[in-house]
Design an enzyme around this catalytic site. Structure first.
Site, PDB file in Angstrom:
ATOM      1  N   GLY B  65       0.821  -1.199   0.000  1.00  0.00           N
ATOM      2  CA  GLY B  65       0.000   0.000   0.000  1.00  0.00           C
ATOM      3  C   GLY B  65       0.850   1.241   0.000  1.00  0.00           C
ATOM      4  N   GLU B  84       5.773  -3.695   0.528  1.00  0.00           N
ATOM      5  CA  GLU B  84       5.787  -3.591  -0.934  1.00  0.00           C
ATOM      6  C   GLU B  84       4.971  -2.332  -1.193  1.00  0.00           C
ATOM      7  OE1 GLU B  84       4.332  -3.463  -4.411  1.00  0.00           O
ATOM      8  OE2 GLU B  84       3.220  -5.257  -3.822  1.00  0.00           O
ATOM      9  N   CYS B 119       0.646  -0.809  -8.836  1.00  0.00           N
ATOM     10  CA  CYS B 119       1.843  -0.227  -8.233  1.00  0.00           C
ATOM     11  C   CYS B 119       3.028  -0.290  -9.187  1.00  0.00           C
ATOM     12  CB  CYS B 119       2.174  -0.882  -6.895  1.00  0.00           C
ATOM     13  SG  CYS B 119       2.126  -2.667  -6.947  1.00  0.00           S
TER      14      CYS B 119
END
Lengths: 337, 337, 337, 337
Positions: B65, B84, B119
């Site tokens: 996140g 991550e 992401c």
């Protein structure tokens, strides 16, 4: 050295009382050709090192030392840290008695060699009653009480004073059923300064049920970085309590399961999480005959020392390069999503 | 799934806006025979999950996140965490132009597929001037402006509103030399609620020298989790500045080096640290054709996702068992130290 | 040494002309503490060694030497053998010319260092015409013709006589279009006995189409264990013929693809099978800067030398131990099948 | 399938009596989308396959079958072959008796499941006298004699006729001290053709000393590919003879060491070389619960089946690519040698 092997530029700091030794090691490396700019060394107190870490924002930090400082560092560095901290290490003797002299000798070595000042030292011994009946504790007593300053089989303690070790001994002896197996006295006839500790190799016996009580468990499992251990005894049917004690300890560095009964060994291994665990009748908690991975388990911050895998874990990290040089597909394959 | 494969009992929490999807996945697992007690799921806001983490003291936590929450978690959990987090991902186009249509298509996919909400999305494009001269930006413009709601090639943004994306666009356009390549307008003809974002695929061009200035660098490298990218151009001799920009970014998730010039590729790889880096004329920042390790590099807290090695790193740890069943040495070998 | 590392008791035999050197190495090992009974050494002709092998039935044999003996051994030992035999090694120069001096120097080294007596010597050079136009052959000629006995850059040949090398040269020169690039003459002013060879570093140019003809291919690809190579030239469009030549050679030891064009390199690698293949503008066929696996590919008998993996392949084998200590299932699970 | 996974184009041949089954498997693969040209299948006698091999010169061959054909193939193919041949597999029961019913059941399964037609079948049982005293042989007899055609727990033998199995039984019974434990009779009430075998599950007991005599060892260790085993007994002090017997057998496929005494287990493992060896009280020679490497050890031609490592060994080989794209060193470094 692991940090160097992996191409880092480390900043080295060790306790100021022994920092002079590390300086000599670095000078030796320089003498052998190591570039002087490859490693920095900081002499000084831990607080100074803490300030430097805050300012320098290193990519990673390896900390070896006390649990208290370790947790503080983990917060200050936002978790960018590997820890190899407290070592309250246990040894369980299984029900199958054999090689009594060897096992006693190994217990003495694990607890008292280097005056017990090693993070892998045996801190608590869970002896099955078969071993007690066979005379193991007498044999350990013989060995420990033969240690003396004159042949350096015992020596000064750097981080605990004589008084603090003896006070800790007294607290333990107040637990119901506790008894002093041997030691518990200051060394005599020496000139060791008072800021250091100087005590005889010491063992305190605590009954298993008492050790497990919440009001005693904390003091029983306090690591003394010196020639000191707790001894307890268990009987058939009490293995669950022994395993419960191992589980409740907060840190999990080394451990030993002394038994050649493969089913007993597998049961204990399957119910514990220590990082470096020796099993078999020759099992030890320390002084491994060859260079194993050495480190705790069960914590993402757990460091490893010694083997190539450990060095890679702590001083490097996975980086994935995917090459995709072609050829490219025809235009009809190129749709938007 | 990795957590389960390694024998953990995970507690799962995802953003409450999409938590319903994960619940359905768990129900599917149960339908296929997974024991219902193997995974716990928590619906609710992140603050509730934070409270649970504090009380539960999990052995390890994997967080995917935003960077802000990641750093807070790292402190609260004393570093017992794998991250991550932020993905401001860069792509560098080298001096060797070829396969123009393919590279343009890949740029469009990396920046705008899934409405840029991944992401690994391409956040900044460093195009060598040879590519600009060859017409790459025009080709990307053609592709991006053909995206529309009706065929789902663009859609709503969950975590940024229309206003916040357009405000960010305006701030960038105030940088000297900045210009809007395309987009920068709200989508029309839809019923997307105002709490979500709805903008056209957008690209803002910023001159390289301006992007590198300290007063602009922060805003230029702010990740927008939506259909948005920054584009810049570099010329022979400016590679050091490009690499400096990559080094100064604070997080290092994915990256792409689009070139078949092996010496150029090796130079860029040797001077950057991103975790999942694609190289070659087909290089992408996202949507890898097969399942690679996916995660950042250069941070001891860096998580990995996807491959067996990544699962082992995050959801397990090294534990060293040394068996030493005998035989024991003769008594003459047993000396004290 | 690999055989010893893996716990074998090897019987060592080398060509009787150099066996004295190996004996000294063994004596050195003994001097350093190696147990004298760990290795046996046999001085004598190959036929004697063959008789010993037949009688001793060794578990495995590693043979390094000529292809003819290798195939005979494979039959006599029923395939219980690893081979590192003939080395007719090729080098392909790709279309991208750069670093001319370096590439010429490497060609000279690969073909003529150690007077060409190494199984990894460059035996044939496929030069793209761009390199010929750039003057590579002239540069190689300069280097090779500067070699002389007085500084040991050329020396005696152990396994070919002067006459046999010059006869082979003459046979090649009868091929239409063939020409002598340099050498082809005996060395003068020396006292090397006639049983050995003493010739100048030699290169014969053969047109590619002629080399590929069935009536010439055999002689063109005959390995000369001395300072000798074949040179040919290829042009755009002729790569399939070059690859066909590489495929038709019977043994596949080392090879080099001299190019930094990654797509060219990948195409050649994907269409050849040599075991130890160097690629890139610095590619060599021999004298690797570090210790690689060294051995042929594409043959189940192929030996490897040098790396841990190679040593394991040749001197050990996989053995699978499955432990299954229990517990046992209840009787109701025990059905017959 | 392993051959296909590694990118080979295999030519498949199986015994003509069961070749029809493999054809159906291939048709199933085609039905699922496998390209029909990826595998060739040859129906016909082994001699035809031999001729094809001679002409085709395959890069590698995997042979599973009899030892006699294996050795001939190894010579004909000059050793370019991997073998998974004869399986005269042994099981040793250690001195520690426990879980009697389970061990008896496993012995029955290993020897007689699939009517004993598996290369991993238990061919000889070395039972410590503690097991005999505990009644193991009676328990095995009960199990074996309850097998019957009607529930398919026994069936026809493909490669040995009834007569040849019974003749072999008679030869063994002529050894002094030999006795029939059970079986030794043809099956009745069936229509199995005479070209196949149909006998009751059979076990012949041979005294250990007699089995080891050179005049008997060959026949005692002859593999019967059917429901047949040899049983013998050993006592404390006779382990060296048991290990000698294991060493003298010519092939080393699977084995079992049934004991939870870790020191006994390690001693036997350290003195034997079988490839797939099961140890522990649950040890078996066949029918492993999961997919292990399956193959012989101690022979460079030894094939492996099942695991990724085994597939790589047999169907691929090491090829070493060294990339060396530059940069090149300055001219002053380029000296001739």
């Amino acid at each position: 050295m692991g940090a160097l092997y992996m191409g880092n530029k480390p900043l080295l700091h060790v306790d100021q009382r022994v920092s002079v030794v590390v300086e000599q090691l670095l000078r030796l490396l320089h003498h052998c050709g190591a570039p002087p700019t490859d490693v920095d060394l900081l002499h000084g107190p831990g607080t100074t090192m803490g300030d430097v870490l805050k300012g320098a924002e290193p990519r990673s930090t390896l900390f070896t030392g006390s649990q208290r400082v370790a947790e503080r560092l983990a917060v200050e560095l936002h978790g960018k840290v590997f820890l190899e901290d407290a070592g309250f290490d246990w040894k369980i003797l299984g029900p199958d008695v054999r090689d009594l002299d060897y096992v006693a000798w190994q217990c003495d070595q694990d607890a008292y060699a280097c005056t017990g000042q090693k993070c892998s030292a045996q801190s608590i011994l869970f002896a099955h009653s078969n071993w007690v009946i066979a005379g193991l504790l007498d044999r350990i007593t013989d060995l420990a009480t033969s240690r003396k300053l004159s042949d350096l089989t015992v020596g000064p303690v750097l981080s605990w004073t004589t008084k603090s070790i003896l006070d800790h001994t007294k607290r333990l002896l107040q637990i119901p059923g506790a008894k002093l197996l041997f030691g518990g006295k200051p060394l005599s006839g020496h000139s060791i300064p008072e800021v250091y500790g100087a005590v005889e190799p010491t063992a305190v016996f605590i009954p298993l049920e008492q050790a497990l009580l919440p009001e005693h468990f904390g003091v029983v499992t306090t690591e003394v970085f010196g020639p000191f251990q707790v001894v307890t005894e268990w009987q058939d049917g009490q293995l669950p309590q022994v395993l419960d004690a191992c589980e409740r300890m907060s840190h999990h560095l080394t451990a030993a399961v002394v038994s050649n009964d493969i089913n007993f060994v597998q049961h204990v291994l399957g119910n514990t999480v220590n990082g470096t665990t020796y099993v078999g009748i020759r099992a030890r908690t320390t002084g491994a005959p060859q260079n194993h991975w050495f480190g705790p388990a069960g914590d993402p911050r757990g460091a490893g020392i010694g083997t190539p895998e450990a060095i890679r874990l702590v001083w490097s990290c996975h980086r994935e390069i995917i090459t995709d040089f072609g050829p490219v597909p025809p235009p009809s394959f190129l749709v938007q999503s």
